[in-house]
Design a protein around this motif. Structure first.
Motif, PDB file in Angstrom:
ATOM      1  N   VAL A   1      53.712  20.994  53.115  1.00  0.00           N
ATOM      2  CA  VAL A   1      53.592  19.544  53.228  1.00  0.00           C
ATOM      3  C   VAL A   1      52.138  19.210  53.528  1.00  0.00           C
ATOM      4  N   VAL A   2      51.803  17.949  53.331  1.00  0.00           N
ATOM      5  CA  VAL A   2      50.433  17.482  53.560  1.00  0.00           C
ATOM      6  C   VAL A   2      50.480  16.347  54.575  1.00  0.00           C
ATOM      7  N   ASP A   3      49.572  16.404  55.562  1.00  0.00           N
ATOM      8  CA  ASP A   3      49.557  15.355  56.571  1.00  0.00           C
ATOM      9  C   ASP A   3      48.682  14.186  56.140  1.00  0.00           C
ATOM     10  N   ALA A   4      48.591  13.162  56.996  1.00  0.00           N
ATOM     11  CA  ALA A   4      47.886  11.929  56.641  1.00  0.00           C
ATOM     12  C   ALA A   4      46.395  12.149  56.442  1.00  0.00           C
ATOM     13  N   THR A   5      45.854  13.264  56.947  1.00  0.00           N
ATOM     14  CA  THR A   5      44.422  13.549  56.783  1.00  0.00           C
ATOM     15  C   THR A   5      44.157  14.428  55.575  1.00  0.00           C
ATOM     16  N   GLY A   6      45.216  14.815  54.864  1.00  0.00           N
ATOM     17  CA  GLY A   6      45.044  15.673  53.703  1.00  0.00           C
ATOM     18  C   GLY A   6      45.169  17.153  53.999  1.00  0.00           C
ATOM     19  N   GLN A   7      45.450  17.504  55.252  1.00  0.00           N
ATOM     20  CA  GLN A   7      45.587  18.912  55.630  1.00  0.00           C
ATOM     21  C   GLN A   7      46.960  19.445  55.215  1.00  0.00           C
ATOM     22  N   THR A   8      46.963  20.660  54.680  1.00  0.00           N
ATOM     23  CA  THR A   8      48.201  21.287  54.243  1.00  0.00           C
ATOM     24  C   THR A   8      48.825  22.105  55.382  1.00  0.00           C
ATOM     25  N   TRP A   9      50.156  22.020  55.480  1.00  0.00           N
ATOM     26  CA  TRP A   9      50.922  22.780  56.466  1.00  0.00           C
ATOM     27  C   TRP A   9      52.005  23.562  55.737  1.00  0.00           C
ATOM     28  N   LEU A  10      52.127  24.833  56.077  1.00  0.00           N
ATOM     29  CA  LEU A  10      53.139  25.683  55.469  1.00  0.00           C
ATOM     30  C   LEU A  10      54.455  25.547  56.232  1.00  0.00           C
ATOM     31  N   VAL A  11      55.542  25.390  55.495  1.00  0.00           N
ATOM     32  CA  VAL A  11      56.865  25.242  56.086  1.00  0.00           C
ATOM     33  C   VAL A  11      57.464  26.632  56.284  1.00  0.00           C
ATOM     34  N   THR A  12      57.576  27.057  57.547  1.00  0.00           N
ATOM     35  CA  THR A  12      58.174  28.348  57.852  1.00  0.00           C
ATOM     36  C   THR A  12      59.384  28.138  58.755  1.00  0.00           C
ATOM     37  N   GLU A  13      60.146  29.210  58.991  1.00  0.00           N
ATOM     38  CA  GLU A  13      61.343  29.091  59.816  1.00  0.00           C
ATOM     39  C   GLU A  13      61.025  28.895  61.290  1.00  0.00           C
ATOM     40  N   ALA A  14      59.858  29.357  61.734  1.00  0.00           N
ATOM     41  CA  ALA A  14      59.510  29.256  63.149  1.00  0.00           C
ATOM     42  C   ALA A  14      58.690  28.014  63.464  1.00  0.00           C
TER      43      ALA A  14
ATOM     44  N   ALA B   1      47.521  25.465  57.186  1.00  0.00           N
ATOM     45  CA  ALA B   1      46.942  26.384  56.210  1.00  0.00           C
ATOM     46  C   ALA B   1      45.505  26.707  56.580  1.00  0.00           C
ATOM     47  N   GLY B   2      45.205  28.002  56.634  1.00  0.00           N
ATOM     48  CA  GLY B   2      43.850  28.433  56.928  1.00  0.00           C
ATOM     49  C   GLY B   2      43.463  28.279  58.376  1.00  0.00           C
ATOM     50  N   GLY B   3      44.417  27.922  59.245  1.00  0.00           N
ATOM     51  CA  GLY B   3      44.099  27.741  60.659  1.00  0.00           C
ATOM     52  C   GLY B   3      45.130  28.416  61.546  1.00  0.00           C
ATOM     53  N   VAL B   4      45.055  28.098  62.840  1.00  0.00           N
ATOM     54  CA  VAL B   4      45.982  28.711  63.795  1.00  0.00           C
ATOM     55  C   VAL B   4      46.934  27.685  64.406  1.00  0.00           C
ATOM     56  N   ASP B   5      46.761  26.423  64.070  1.00  0.00           N
ATOM     57  CA  ASP B   5      47.614  25.392  64.654  1.00  0.00           C
ATOM     58  C   ASP B   5      49.050  25.520  64.147  1.00  0.00           C
ATOM     59  N   LYS B   6      49.978  25.274  65.056  1.00  0.00           N
ATOM     60  CA  LYS B   6      51.389  25.358  64.700  1.00  0.00           C
ATOM     61  C   LYS B   6      52.152  24.204  65.333  1.00  0.00           C
ATOM     62  N   LEU B   7      53.132  23.715  64.613  1.00  0.00           N
ATOM     63  CA  LEU B   7      54.063  22.724  65.140  1.00  0.00           C
ATOM     64  C   LEU B   7      55.424  23.413  65.230  1.00  0.00           C
ATOM     65  N   PRO B   8      55.919  23.672  66.445  1.00  0.00           N
ATOM     66  CA  PRO B   8      57.095  24.522  66.602  1.00  0.00           C
ATOM     67  C   PRO B   8      58.373  23.900  66.040  1.00  0.00           C
ATOM     68  N   ARG B   9      59.274  24.770  65.616  1.00  0.00           N
ATOM     69  CA  ARG B   9      60.587  24.377  65.108  1.00  0.00           C
ATOM     70  C   ARG B   9      61.474  23.957  66.279  1.00  0.00           C
ATOM     71  N   VAL B  10      62.298  22.971  66.040  1.00  0.00           N
ATOM     72  CA  VAL B  10      63.282  22.502  67.013  1.00  0.00           C
ATOM     73  C   VAL B  10      64.665  22.882  66.485  1.00  0.00           C
ATOM     74  N   PRO B  11      65.460  23.654  67.236  1.00  0.00           N
ATOM     75  CA  PRO B  11      66.795  24.020  66.744  1.00  0.00           C
ATOM     76  C   PRO B  11      67.647  22.791  66.442  1.00  0.00           C
ATOM     77  N   ALA B  12      68.341  22.850  65.327  1.00  0.00           N
ATOM     78  CA  ALA B  12      69.228  21.765  64.905  1.00  0.00           C
ATOM     79  C   ALA B  12      70.368  22.385  64.121  1.00  0.00           C
ATOM     80  N   VAL B  13      71.507  21.715  64.093  1.00  0.00           N
ATOM     81  CA  VAL B  13      72.680  22.264  63.415  1.00  0.00           C
ATOM     82  C   VAL B  13      73.310  21.219  62.514  1.00  0.00           C
ATOM     83  N   ARG B  14      73.810  21.668  61.381  1.00  0.00           N
ATOM     84  CA  ARG B  14      74.622  20.805  60.539  1.00  0.00           C
ATOM     85  C   ARG B  14      76.034  20.786  61.115  1.00  0.00           C
ATOM     86  N   ALA B  15      76.681  19.643  61.061  1.00  0.00           N
ATOM     87  CA  ALA B  15      78.028  19.506  61.613  1.00  0.00           C
ATOM     88  C   ALA B  15      78.749  18.379  60.900  1.00  0.00           C
TER      89      ALA B  15
END
Length: 459
Positions: A411-424, A429-443
């Motif tokens: 995905v791409v943020d409002a500044t044009g920076q790319t973020w890779l969608v991973t399970e965690a 992209a190209g950096g060390v910043d991470k936005l952590p996953r929040v557990p969620a369930v389908r029901a």
């Protein structure tokens, strides 16, 4: 599955005479449990004497005891069950007849005011009518209403968990088509898919993934799959299926303490661990298709059809009729008509600012048409990302605003920076910043709402 509750079994608690009456006033002695059991006797004279003794001391809070016994008695004119129902109608003024579901819905609307020995009573009923071990779960403390616990029709582990299930590589899983539903988990850096067509027959997989011991719990009735770390409180716990339900949601148990646990919250709700503060840690899971999961995780393993059990693991075979309609198999205290009962939602539980927890439900149909959803809940900025195939993942977004998808895996943020969608996490992209996953369930909506009626709904 219904069995007759014989008087000799029911009298396992006591053998006092029917003439042992009780007084009604609070603080006084409550009616003998023996009276309730004798009221279900096939001997009509003995039953009538017991009912006559119960009549002047009746409280509506005793309704659950009559319903619990009637649950296992044959219906029909002149039967002990019919006698109990007639007594219940006379005492309460309600006219629900033999519809035990209607009686349950009525009593659940009353303040919870059970007989002080209700747990002991219900345990005795289940020991006699189902099996001893089922009744043994009802002991110690309870964090939920016991009159909302019902038997699901199977004995303990009658739906057998998969223990250390065999797995195969993606290339060996020829039995799966790309469109088949799987539940994808990554733990300890290892990916695994749990196909619905297998898990639906077992409702639990006790597995080890990436060195992490997991109890992957599937509540078929309410449509949830949750992978929990099974090590908690310094104990490697072995979980199983109790055969009991709470608001149509399965109650699992741990072998070590015999406590019953809420599937959706991962907390002990009946038994010696109630009040312990123990909570199972949920691993993120995604409901997706085999094709999408395999593309994202080419080295994934997946459950093998060689389970050791003789089942028809064809796609959609298990619970076919249940999934085909919006009807419920077991009653719940309330439903919410903003969505259909079995409409799918994505559920998230967050710590509430004032204490406790806040439940949020995102309608799956809404997320499919809003593939990037930003919102702030309990002071936490979240983004829900949904693939074209309908797989949902929730991340902490902080100050980052995701603007658009870039292909299937970024995905791409409002500044044009790319973020890779991973399970965690979302990984810059190209950096060390991470936005952590929040557990969620389908029901299913009804199952989530029944457990969390205060839930916020996004639709």
């Amino acid at each position: 599955m219904r069995r007759v509750l014989l008087l000799g079994i029911a009298l396992a608690i006591a053998a006092a005479a029917a003439s042992a009456a009780a007084r009604t006033q609070r603080g006084s002695e409550s009616p003998s449990l023996d009276l309730f059991f004798q009221a279900s006797a096939s001997d009509s004279a003995a039953a009538d004497r017991a009912l006559a003794a119960l009549a002047p001391v009746w409280r509506n809070g005793y309704t659950a005891m009559i319903v619990d016994m009637a649950r296992f008695l044959k219906s029909g004119p002149g039967t002990p069950r019919a006698r109990l129902i007639a007594f219940l109608e006379a005492r309460t003024g309600q006219r629900f007849g033999d519809d035990l579901g209607a009686w349950r819905e009525w009593m659940w609307k009353l303040p919870y005011d059970p007989h002080p020995r209700y747990m002991e009573f219900k345990a005795a009923v289940y020991r006699g009518a189902v099996e001893p071990r089922t009744g043994d779960f009802l002991r110690g403390q309870a964090a939920i209403r016991l009159d909302e616990i019902d038997w699901g029709g199977v004995k303990v582990n009658g739906i057998p968990p998969l223990v250390s299930p065999r797995v195969v590589s993606a290339s060996e899983a020829g039995y799966l088509d790309d469109g088949h539903l799987v539940y994808g988990v990554v733990a300890g850096g290892e990916a695994r898919a749990y196909p619905r067509r297998i898990l639906a027959w077992h409702e639990m997989a006790l597995d080890t993934l990436g060195g992490v011991k997991l109890a992957v719990v599937y509540c078929t009735l309410c449509g949830t799959v949750i992978p929990y770390r099974s090590d908690v409180g310094g104990v490697a716990r072995t979980f199983g299926t109790s055969g009991l339900l709470y608001r149509s949601n399965k109650l699992m148990f741990d072998e070590e303490s015999g406590s019953l646990w809420s599937t959706l919250e991962g907390k002990p709700v009946v038994g010696p661990l109630v009040g312990s503060g123990l909570t199972l840690e949920m691993e993120p899971v995604v409901t997706t298709t085999w094709g999408e999961w395999r593309r994202r995780h080419p080295s994934t393993t997946v459950l093998s059809l060689a389970t050791g059990f003789d089942r028809d693991y064809g796609d959609g075979v298990a619970y076919r009729e249940y999934f085909a309609t919006d009807r419920l198999m077991f009653r719940v205290p309330r439903v919410d008509t903003r969505l259909k009962n079995k409409d799918e939602i994505l559920g998230v539980l967050l710590p509430a600012i004032g204490g406790g927890r806040q439940a949020i439900a995102f309608a799956a149909a809404y997320l499919q048409s809003h593939r990037i959803h930003h919102g702030t809940y309990e002071g936490r900025a979240l983004v829900v990302l949904t693939t074209t195939g309908g797989a949902n993942r929730v991340y902490e977004s902080g100050a980052i605003r995701i603007a658009r998808w870039q292909g299937a895996d970024a995905v791409v943020d409002a500044t044009g920076q790319t973020w890779l969608v991973t399970e965690a996490a979302l990984v810059k992209a190209g950096g060390v910043d991470k936005l952590p996953r929040v557990p969620a369930v389908r029901a299913f909506w009804f199952g989530w709402y029944a457990q969390f009626p205060e839930t916020a709904l996004v639709k």
